[in-house]
Design a protein around this motif. Sequence first.
Motif, PDB file in Angstrom:
ATOM      1  N   ALA A 152       5.331   1.095  11.021  1.00 22.31           N
ATOM      2  CA  ALA A 152       5.049   2.228  11.907  1.00 22.31           C
ATOM      3  C   ALA A 152       5.374   3.553  11.225  1.00 22.31           C
ATOM      4  O   ALA A 152       6.304   3.636  10.419  1.00 22.31           O
ATOM      5  CB  ALA A 152       5.865   2.091  13.188  1.00 22.31           C
ATOM      6  N   PRO A 153       4.615   4.611  11.538  1.00 25.10           N
ATOM      7  CA  PRO A 153       4.856   5.921  10.932  1.00 25.10           C
ATOM      8  C   PRO A 153       6.284   6.438  11.114  1.00 25.10           C
ATOM      9  O   PRO A 153       6.807   7.111  10.241  1.00 25.10           O
ATOM     10  CB  PRO A 153       3.865   6.834  11.645  1.00 25.10           C
ATOM     11  CG  PRO A 153       2.768   5.940  12.076  1.00 25.10           C
ATOM     12  CD  PRO A 153       3.429   4.632  12.398  1.00 25.10           C
ATOM     13  N   SER A 154       6.906   6.102  12.224  1.00 23.31           N
ATOM     14  CA  SER A 154       8.283   6.563  12.434  1.00 23.31           C
ATOM     15  C   SER A 154       9.237   5.968  11.404  1.00 23.31           C
ATOM     16  O   SER A 154      10.316   6.516  11.166  1.00 23.31           O
ATOM     17  CB  SER A 154       8.747   6.211  13.848  1.00 23.31           C
ATOM     18  OG  SER A 154       8.684   4.807  14.040  1.00 23.31           O
ATOM     19  N   SER A 155       8.842   4.888  10.748  1.00 18.34           N
ATOM     20  CA  SER A 155       9.682   4.229   9.739  1.00 18.34           C
ATOM     21  C   SER A 155       9.339   4.631   8.309  1.00 18.34           C
ATOM     22  O   SER A 155      10.019   4.201   7.375  1.00 18.34           O
ATOM     23  CB  SER A 155       9.551   2.704   9.878  1.00 18.34           C
ATOM     24  OG  SER A 155       9.972   2.284  11.140  1.00 18.34           O
ATOM     25  N   TRP A 156       8.303   5.425   8.102  1.00 24.01           N
ATOM     26  CA  TRP A 156       7.888   5.776   6.741  1.00 24.01           C
ATOM     27  C   TRP A 156       8.954   6.562   5.968  1.00 24.01           C
ATOM     28  O   TRP A 156       9.199   6.258   4.805  1.00 24.01           O
ATOM     29  CB  TRP A 156       6.552   6.498   6.745  1.00 24.01           C
ATOM     30  CG  TRP A 156       5.400   5.641   7.194  1.00 24.01           C
ATOM     31  CD1 TRP A 156       5.379   4.273   7.337  1.00 24.01           C
ATOM     32  CD2 TRP A 156       4.105   6.089   7.568  1.00 24.01           C
ATOM     33  NE1 TRP A 156       4.146   3.860   7.778  1.00 24.01           N
ATOM     34  CE2 TRP A 156       3.338   4.956   7.931  1.00 24.01           C
ATOM     35  CE3 TRP A 156       3.516   7.339   7.640  1.00 24.01           C
ATOM     36  CZ2 TRP A 156       2.018   5.041   8.342  1.00 24.01           C
ATOM     37  CZ3 TRP A 156       2.195   7.424   8.062  1.00 24.01           C
ATOM     38  CH2 TRP A 156       1.455   6.282   8.399  1.00 24.01           C
ATOM     39  N   ARG A 170       0.837  -1.206   0.000  1.00 31.35           N
ATOM     40  CA  ARG A 170       0.000   0.000   0.000  1.00 31.35           C
ATOM     41  C   ARG A 170       0.868   1.251   0.000  1.00 31.35           C
ATOM     42  O   ARG A 170       0.563   2.226  -0.688  1.00 31.35           O
ATOM     43  CB  ARG A 170      -0.925   0.009   1.216  1.00 31.35           C
ATOM     44  CG  ARG A 170      -2.111  -0.893   1.038  1.00 31.35           C
ATOM     45  CD  ARG A 170      -3.113  -0.912   2.181  1.00 31.35           C
ATOM     46  NE  ARG A 170      -3.078   0.160   3.136  1.00 31.35           N
ATOM     47  CZ  ARG A 170      -3.342  -0.012   4.433  1.00 31.35           C
ATOM     48  NH1 ARG A 170      -3.655  -1.204   4.908  1.00 31.35           N
ATOM     49  NH2 ARG A 170      -3.318   1.009   5.253  1.00 31.35           N
ATOM     50  N   LEU A 171       1.964   1.225   0.764  1.00 34.37           N
ATOM     51  CA  LEU A 171       2.869   2.372   0.786  1.00 34.37           C
ATOM     52  C   LEU A 171       3.537   2.572  -0.574  1.00 34.37           C
ATOM     53  O   LEU A 171       3.742   3.702  -1.006  1.00 34.37           O
ATOM     54  CB  LEU A 171       3.932   2.210   1.875  1.00 34.37           C
ATOM     55  CG  LEU A 171       3.444   2.294   3.318  1.00 34.37           C
ATOM     56  CD1 LEU A 171       4.587   2.034   4.282  1.00 34.37           C
ATOM     57  CD2 LEU A 171       2.775   3.616   3.620  1.00 34.37           C
ATOM     58  N   LEU A 172       3.852   1.497  -1.252  1.00 30.75           N
ATOM     59  CA  LEU A 172       4.490   1.602  -2.561  1.00 30.75           C
ATOM     60  C   LEU A 172       3.574   2.241  -3.598  1.00 30.75           C
ATOM     61  O   LEU A 172       4.043   2.853  -4.553  1.00 30.75           O
ATOM     62  CB  LEU A 172       4.933   0.232  -3.062  1.00 30.75           C
ATOM     63  CG  LEU A 172       6.096  -0.424  -2.320  1.00 30.75           C
ATOM     64  CD1 LEU A 172       6.396  -1.783  -2.925  1.00 30.75           C
ATOM     65  CD2 LEU A 172       7.332   0.458  -2.321  1.00 30.75           C
TER      66      LEU A 172
END
Length: 137
Positions: A63-67, A30-32
């Motif tokens: 996690a958002p911190s890893s985006w 989904r992020l890709l």
Amino acid sequence: MPEKPRTAPANVACPAECRREHARVAHHDRLLRIEADPDAIVDLFEVAVTWAELEYPVDEMIAPSSWPAFAEKHRWQDPDRALRILALASDIALRGSRTPAPARNTTLSMASGDGICPTLVGTPSPPGTPRLRLARP
């Protein structure tokens, strides 16, 4: 109307550490899609805005911190744009998870200053002056 296929775009290259059998593969994909699918960007920001309020399955989501790191590890058509999108979404998500700072002074004095919107100051009011009090949760 049939739903769009939900596979990772072929034009984004993953590093070797992206294992296809990992539990986070659906969220990874989904992020890709943020680079090519406007709905994926909307989905990302919906997650970011609600990250602190809802209980997302942390074993199934990145996690958002890893985006931002996720953006940097993948090869995109427009790497700067992908990083901007994921960094902004990360910032939004992490702002929501912060706890508010404790109030230094719970008693505010009368409004002072010029104009339509006077400034509230935290200095004590003269004796006998009505005071505003903040409601405690």
